[in-house]
Design an enzyme around this catalytic site. Sequence first.
Site, PDB file in Angstrom:
ATOM      1  N   HIS A  96       1.000  -1.205   0.074  1.00  0.00           N
ATOM      2  CA  HIS A  96      -0.032  -0.280  -0.052  1.00  0.00           C
ATOM      3  C   HIS A  96       1.015   1.324   0.173  1.00  0.00           C
ATOM      4  O   HIS A  96       2.115   1.216  -0.256  1.00  0.00           O
ATOM      5  CB  HIS A  96      -0.949  -0.140   0.883  1.00  0.00           C
ATOM      6  CG  HIS A  96      -1.616  -1.528   1.260  1.00  0.00           C
ATOM      7  ND1 HIS A  96      -2.716  -1.856   0.491  1.00  0.00           N
ATOM      8  CD2 HIS A  96      -1.347  -2.496   2.166  1.00  0.00           C
ATOM      9  CE1 HIS A  96      -2.952  -2.884   0.911  1.00  0.00           C
ATOM     10  NE2 HIS A  96      -2.036  -3.467   1.941  1.00  0.00           N
ATOM     11  N   GLU A 133      -1.850   0.342   7.952  1.00  0.00           N
ATOM     12  CA  GLU A 133      -0.998  -0.893   7.470  1.00  0.00           C
ATOM     13  C   GLU A 133      -0.009  -0.001   6.627  1.00  0.00           C
ATOM     14  O   GLU A 133       1.242  -0.488   6.814  1.00  0.00           O
ATOM     15  CB  GLU A 133      -1.679  -1.661   6.783  1.00  0.00           C
ATOM     16  CG  GLU A 133      -1.065  -2.906   6.333  1.00  0.00           C
ATOM     17  CD  GLU A 133      -1.821  -3.557   5.168  1.00  0.00           C
ATOM     18  OE1 GLU A 133      -3.236  -3.373   4.789  1.00  0.00           O
ATOM     19  OE2 GLU A 133      -1.488  -4.509   4.564  1.00  0.00           O
ATOM     20  N   HIS A 188       3.127  -6.638   4.460  1.00  0.00           N
ATOM     21  CA  HIS A 188       1.713  -6.360   4.901  1.00  0.00           C
ATOM     22  C   HIS A 188       1.301  -6.577   6.301  1.00  0.00           C
ATOM     23  O   HIS A 188       2.259  -7.513   6.778  1.00  0.00           O
ATOM     24  CB  HIS A 188       0.597  -7.154   4.058  1.00  0.00           C
ATOM     25  CG  HIS A 188       0.862  -6.705   2.494  1.00  0.00           C
ATOM     26  ND1 HIS A 188      -0.168  -5.982   1.987  1.00  0.00           N
ATOM     27  CD2 HIS A 188       1.670  -6.974   1.436  1.00  0.00           C
ATOM     28  CE1 HIS A 188       0.204  -5.966   0.671  1.00  0.00           C
ATOM     29  NE2 HIS A 188       1.276  -6.176   0.302  1.00  0.00           N
ATOM     30  N   GLU A 270       1.868 -11.317   5.609  1.00  0.00           N
ATOM     31  CA  GLU A 270       1.149 -10.749   6.610  1.00  0.00           C
ATOM     32  C   GLU A 270       1.497 -10.934   7.783  1.00  0.00           C
ATOM     33  O   GLU A 270       1.586 -11.780   8.510  1.00  0.00           O
ATOM     34  CB  GLU A 270      -0.084 -11.333   6.340  1.00  0.00           C
ATOM     35  CG  GLU A 270      -0.901 -11.420   4.811  1.00  0.00           C
ATOM     36  CD  GLU A 270      -1.686  -9.756   4.643  1.00  0.00           C
ATOM     37  OE1 GLU A 270      -1.393  -9.010   5.329  1.00  0.00           O
ATOM     38  OE2 GLU A 270      -1.945  -9.862   3.630  1.00  0.00           O
TER      39      GLU A 270
HETATM   40 ZN    ZN Z   1      -2.062  -5.164   2.800  1.00  0.00          ZN
END
Ligand code: ZN
Length: 306
Positions: A96, A133, A188, A270
């Site tokens: 992102h 995030e 992430h 993640e």
């Molecule tokens: Zn993400």
Amino acid sequence: MSNGSFPPEPGRRGGTLAIVLAALIPACFAGWLLWSSLGDSKDDGADGVGAPTTSSTSSPSPPPSGAPAAPAPPTPSGNASGKPLAGKVVVIDPGHNPNNRDHPSQIARLVDIGTDEKECDTTGTATNSGYAEASFTLDVARRARTLLEARGATVRFTQDGDRPYGPCVDERAEIGNKAHADAVVSVHADGAAAGERGFHVILPKSVRGGGADTSAITAPSRRLGERLRSRFAKATGSEPARYIADGSGLDVRGDLGGLNLSTVPKVFIECGNMRDSQDAAQLTDKAWRERAADGVAQGITDFLNE
Ligand code: ZN
């Protein structure tokens, strides 16, 4: 550095006892010294744990005051073995972008991911307290870069907080491809239900269609993912998430443009669940993020040293 067994005080009772103790004390003390020095080197082996600044851990212990400082040590990395990643190219993809939220139409544009079309990029999730995030991914990525560069790797980013938004997922893949990266890791944190905890790694599924063909990267990407899973768990103490991939910590997906379009070994990690308060407490903690970065860097190092 635990202070366990200092040599005991000599007793004053029987003469024989005094002699036995006199013989034992030097041996015990020598043993303690050995144990103590082993303990120190073990601490150093943790490499980067708890170091919130950009410099990686260096020498096992500072020289005693008054001792001449060693000029420019030949092994600036935390590892005594020099620069194990010299000549290697690593691309880190901080997931992102903190500015994506200000560019909704640009990031909503559809891009070709070979097998489908997908949004250019997304805003990502956030903790309940508003820690984004995208801020997390950039911070962990920068910490990992410091550790990897200290080991001699050339590290490139897909974005370093230096773009108005994105890049789009197809460009994120392209950056790794054009760099001929030896490994790419996309960082992430997840947005699962509260109560779900832990991390997982996402591996590319074997897909072919349009500009996507991952057949050559699925096997090396799996090896990269396995190293990452192992090192990340060790460095952070986190467990593979139970809510996905049967708790294996390795999820395989064919719907992510960043993986579908990659021609070099690539995985996503993640790191935790931002929507869970216990995970969020870790994700917002600098010292924990340093450990997360250490796990990422060590996983990559293991993969590249095979
Ligand atoms: Zn993400």
